[in-house]
Design a protein around this motif. Structure first.
Motif, short mmCIF file in Angstrom:
data_model
loop_
_atom_site.label_atom_id
_atom_site.label_comp_id
_atom_site.label_asym_id
_atom_site.label_seq_id
_atom_site.Cartn_x
_atom_site.Cartn_y
_atom_site.Cartn_z
N CYS A 1 0.86 -1.18 0.00
CA CYS A 1 0.00 0.00 0.00
C CYS A 1 0.89 1.22 0.00
O CYS A 1 1.78 1.35 0.86
N HIS A 2 0.67 2.11 -0.97
CA HIS A 2 1.48 3.33 -1.01
C HIS A 2 0.63 4.54 -1.36
O HIS A 2 -0.43 4.43 -1.97
N ASP A 3 1.13 5.68 -0.93
CA ASP A 3 0.53 6.99 -1.20
C ASP A 3 1.54 7.77 -2.04
O ASP A 3 2.62 8.10 -1.55
N PRO A 4 1.22 8.07 -3.30
CA PRO A 4 2.17 8.80 -4.16
C PRO A 4 2.11 10.31 -4.01
O PRO A 4 2.79 11.03 -4.75
N ASP A 5 1.32 10.81 -3.07
CA ASP A 5 1.03 12.25 -2.97
C ASP A 5 1.72 12.94 -1.81
O ASP A 5 1.34 14.06 -1.42
N VAL A 6 2.74 12.33 -1.24
CA VAL A 6 3.39 12.89 -0.06
C VAL A 6 4.35 14.02 -0.46
O VAL A 6 5.12 13.89 -1.42
N PRO A 7 4.32 15.14 0.26
CA PRO A 7 5.20 16.26 -0.08
C PRO A 7 6.68 15.85 -0.09
O PRO A 7 7.14 15.14 0.80
N SER A 8 7.40 16.31 -1.11
CA SER A 8 8.82 16.01 -1.21
C SER A 8 9.66 16.86 -0.26
O SER A 8 10.82 16.56 -0.01
N SER A 9 9.05 17.91 0.28
CA SER A 9 9.72 18.76 1.26
C SER A 9 8.81 18.93 2.47
O SER A 9 7.60 19.13 2.33
N GLY A 10 9.38 18.84 3.66
CA GLY A 10 8.61 19.02 4.88
C GLY A 10 8.59 20.44 5.40
O GLY A 10 8.12 20.68 6.51
N LYS A 11 9.09 21.37 4.60
CA LYS A 11 9.26 22.75 5.06
C LYS A 11 7.97 23.36 5.61
O LYS A 11 7.99 24.04 6.63
N ASP A 12 6.85 23.12 4.93
CA ASP A 12 5.59 23.73 5.35
C ASP A 12 4.63 22.73 6.00
O ASP A 12 3.51 23.11 6.38
N VAL A 13 5.03 21.48 6.13
CA VAL A 13 4.12 20.43 6.59
C VAL A 13 3.70 20.65 8.05
O VAL A 13 4.54 20.83 8.93
N ASN A 14 2.37 20.66 8.25
CA ASN A 14 1.78 20.76 9.60
C ASN A 14 2.26 21.98 10.38
O ASN A 14 2.50 21.91 11.59
N LYS A 15 2.37 23.11 9.66
CA LYS A 15 2.81 24.35 10.30
C LYS A 15 1.70 25.39 10.21
O LYS A 15 1.13 25.64 9.15
N GLU A 16 1.41 25.99 11.37
CA GLU A 16 0.37 27.00 11.44
C GLU A 16 0.68 28.14 10.47
O GLU A 16 1.82 28.59 10.36
N GLY A 17 -0.36 28.61 9.78
CA GLY A 17 -0.21 29.72 8.86
C GLY A 17 0.40 29.35 7.52
O GLY A 17 0.59 30.22 6.67
N LYS A 18 0.71 28.07 7.33
CA LYS A 18 1.30 27.60 6.08
C LYS A 18 0.35 26.61 5.40
O LYS A 18 -0.47 25.97 6.05
N THR A 19 0.50 26.50 4.10
CA THR A 19 -0.22 25.49 3.32
C THR A 19 0.77 24.78 2.42
O THR A 19 1.63 25.43 1.81
N VAL A 20 0.68 23.47 2.36
CA VAL A 20 1.52 22.71 1.45
C VAL A 20 0.96 22.91 0.04
O VAL A 20 -0.19 22.53 -0.23
#
Length: 206
Positions: A55-74
């Motif tokens: 089982c895999h998800d091909p949609d994962v962000p290649s950068s974690g810079k904005d991941v799960n950060k308030e005021g940011k959107t991936v």
């Protein structure tokens, strides 16, 4: 081949009980039940000697810079990479199903042990990398762990459950092997395959 997964229709949203994380009443995240869905398959070609499930998800962000950060959107245009949620190989040729909860029945901090199980041999999933260095959650995550995409991601994530019929009884894999390792070992040995897809988001605005 045909893969049957009755917990949701192909291409439809995955119920939260099969996920690692879910949208809470308040805040952005809470743990979900993390149960593996029941899957079964039939129609394997003559010469099948074992099966594998990925089982895999091909949609994962290649950068974690904005991941799960308030005021940011991936952003939607950020390049995406594969995240493996279930890596299972060396399933006996006479096995044609895995029961609901047979590989995961909850979140296990620091992960479940990979290796030989009653229904095959589990590798490690990508939560191993995600939680690396985390004092509370870091470890090798064997077997199934469900969806938990970033709560601020701007796109829906797609989860592909695929069963492979192989012409070998066992792949030469052991220890903390990954989804990429399993796919590389399968190369040239796949007789047939079948898939079922579901979607999931932690973003209440999607």
């Amino acid at each position: 081949m045909k893969l049957t997964l009755n917990a949701w229709a192909n291409g439809q949203p995955i119920p939260a009980n099969f996920a690692f994380g879910q949208i809470p009443d308040e805040g952005h995240f809470e743990l979900a039940q993390n149960i593996n869905p029941a899957i079964s398959w039939d129609g394997a070609p003559t010469g099948t000697k074992s099966f594998a499930v990925i089982c895999h998800d091909p949609d994962v962000p290649s950068s974690g810079k904005d991941v799960n950060k308030e005021g940011k959107t991936v952003p939607a245009d950020l390049p995406r990479v594969d995240f493996y949620h279930w890596v299972l190989v060396n399933i006996a040729a006479d096995t044609h199903e895995i029961a609901e909860g047979g590989d995961s029945a909850g979140v296990t901090p620091k992960g479940k042990a990979a290796g030989v199980q009653g229904h095959g041999t589990t590798g490690i999933n990508s939560y191993t990398d995600w939680f690396a260095g985390d004092a509370d959650m870091g470890g090798n995550y064997g077997g199934y762990d469900g969806p938990c995409p970033p709560w601020n991601d701007s796109i829906m994530h797609h989860y592909h459950f695929t069963v492979y019929a192989l012409d070998v009884e066992a792949l030469n894999l052991e220890g903390a092997f990954t989804g990429a390792d399993a796919l590389a070992a399968m190369k040239g040995h796949v007789l047939d395959q079948a898939s079922h897809m579901g979607t999931y988001t932690m973003n209440p605005n999607l």
